[in-house]
Design an enzyme around this catalytic site. Structure first.
Site, PDB file in Angstrom:
ATOM      1  N   LYS A   1      27.972 -93.652  18.875  1.00 53.33           N
ATOM      2  CA  LYS A   1      26.648 -93.379  18.319  1.00 53.33           C
ATOM      3  C   LYS A   1      26.837 -92.863  16.888  1.00 53.33           C
ATOM      4  O   LYS A   1      27.796 -92.121  16.603  1.00 53.33           O
ATOM      5  CB  LYS A   1      25.899 -92.371  19.189  1.00 53.33           C
ATOM      6  CG  LYS A   1      25.516 -92.950  20.556  1.00 53.33           C
ATOM      7  CD  LYS A   1      24.492 -94.080  20.435  1.00 53.33           C
ATOM      8  CE  LYS A   1      24.035 -94.576  21.789  1.00 53.33           C
ATOM      9  NZ  LYS A   1      23.045 -95.664  21.688  1.00 53.33           N
TER      10      LYS A   1
ATOM     11  N   LYS B   1      18.835-106.176  26.796  1.00 48.79           N
ATOM     12  CA  LYS B   1      18.551-105.103  27.761  1.00 48.79           C
ATOM     13  C   LYS B   1      17.402-105.574  28.627  1.00 48.79           C
ATOM     14  O   LYS B   1      16.336-105.935  28.107  1.00 48.79           O
ATOM     15  CB  LYS B   1      18.147-103.819  27.047  1.00 48.79           C
ATOM     16  CG  LYS B   1      19.318-102.964  26.633  1.00 48.79           C
ATOM     17  CD  LYS B   1      18.887-101.636  26.055  1.00 48.79           C
ATOM     18  CE  LYS B   1      20.126-100.924  25.533  1.00 48.79           C
ATOM     19  NZ  LYS B   1      19.804-100.010  24.433  1.00 48.79           N
TER      20      LYS B   1
END
Ligand code: MG
Length: 373
Positions: free
Chosen positions: A163, A262
């Site tokens: 991240k 996703k």
């Protein structure tokens, strides 16, 4: 196949660590669990948009209400013999992909159980064994991060995703590259930057990243195209791709060289499959992301990861990566270093544990179709 009932459970699942990203910090994952009864068979699904509208405009409390008040009633008592038919019934509701995904996935689970087949085979999966990667959030210190990456390398993960957000960017990646010169790494910015940050992205080209995931705004395609034209590192889109149309636009605009699929963000397995097939036809490779949900929520990600255009290790996490105890059973365990295996049991392969579901539920609702006499 008649939809006889839909049960909804809005849950909060405490995690073993605070997950820190460009979307904020979470200490629990909020999901909506759906049980759909279809012709005496049940199908289970989880959709995990999180506690607030911070990753996408949806959030768990909103998804719960949208399914209870709008999407659920559109399906109750209806004949749904195909995934396309289900999508047609719920088409009048605009957007609300995470909410739609729960119903689409629950239907696929029930349908596959009736057919006695695992979902991944029904959707055209080719590789029962799939590659998975390690994901690491923002840490307090670089030393803490290097230790976490070292652990992932020792566990032989084939790629590590980090991240990346303002205050945790170039200096971080410089230290990581010094310590791990050959590791396959990519960064996920979760929409934390703008085109004003172009000099920083040019500098990132030095560090041989596999890709930069969602660097710019969550609803942007055009600026991503401008950025991709200026840097060598491939851009991967996540948040920006919430429909087949958006994938088509991104590919036409050359906004990215990878698309992360996703299931929740796209509205279910059915639209996710359409995006996969479109990307394959247009030579844009995919990999599969997830929302840190329980094993039940990861099950459709694992099924999608078996498809042929998935060319990079996906986000499928063992149960103990984020949870002391998984809400779903059986535990999701890796089949070997950096690999997971899709189950051969009918359906998606996971169900919630009844007691844990009860304990973690914040609110619930039960919708029943009228009896046909
Ligand atoms: Mg992402």
């Amino acid at each position: 196949m008649r939809v006889d009932g839909i049960e909804l459970y809005h849950v909060a699942m405490p995690m073993t660590e605070v997950w820190r990203t460009g979307c904020g910090d979470e200490d629990a994952i909020q999901s909506v669990i759906v049980r759909m009864m279809v012709d005496g068979q049940e199908g289970w699904a989880e959709t995990a948009p999180h506690r607030g509208p911070l990753f996408s405009p949806e959030w768990a409390g909103g998804v719960f209400a949208v399914i209870r008040d709008w999407l659920g009633p559109m399906l109750l008592g209806k004949e749904v013999d195909s995934a396309a038919q289900l999508q047609e019934h719920i088409r009048p509701v605009r957007a609300n992909q995470f909410a739609k995904a729960a119903l689409d996935v629950a239907w696929w689970d029930a349908y596959a159980r009736m057919r006695g087949e695992p979902v991944w085979r029904l959707i055209g999966g080719e590789n029962q064994t799939v590659e998975v990667g390690a994901d690491i959030g923002v840490k307090d210190t670089i030393d803490e991060l290097l230790a976490a990456i070292g652990k992932a390398q020792d566990a032989q993960f084939k790629r590590v995703k980090l991240k990346y957000r303002p205050g945790w960017d170039l200096h971080m990646i410089r230290s990581v590259r010094e310590a791990f010169p050959d590791l396959v790494i990519h960064v996920d910015c979760n929409s934390s930057y703008t085109l004003d940050d172009l000099p920083m992205f040019r500098e990132l080209d030095k560090y041989r990243l596999a890709m930069i995931e969602q660097p710019l705004a969550y609803d942007d395609l055009l600026d991503h195209a401008k950025l991709q034209a200026e840097i060598e590192t491939p851009v991967c889109l996540d948040e920006s791709i919430n429909s087949l149309n958006r994938a088509r636009h991104a590919i036409e605009l050359k906004s990215c060289r990878w698309i992360n699929i996703k299931v929740g963000r796209l509205g279910g397995l059915t639209p996710a499959l359409a995006v996969h097939d479109y990307c394959r036809e247009h030579q844009i490779p995919n990999w599969i992301g997830n929302m840190l949900e329980s094993a039940l929520g990861q099950a459709p990600s694992l099924a999608m990861a078996t498809l042929p255009n998935v060319k990079y290790p996906s986000d499928v996490f063992p149960s103990d990566r984020f949870y002391v105890e998984d809400l779903a059973e059986p535990d999701l365990v890796l089949a070997g270093p950096s690999i997971a295996r899709a189950p051969t049991t009918p359906g998606l392969g996971w169900r919630p544990k009844p007691k844990m579901l009860k304990d973690l539920t914040l609110q619930e609702a039960s919708l029943r179709a009228a009896l046909v006499l």
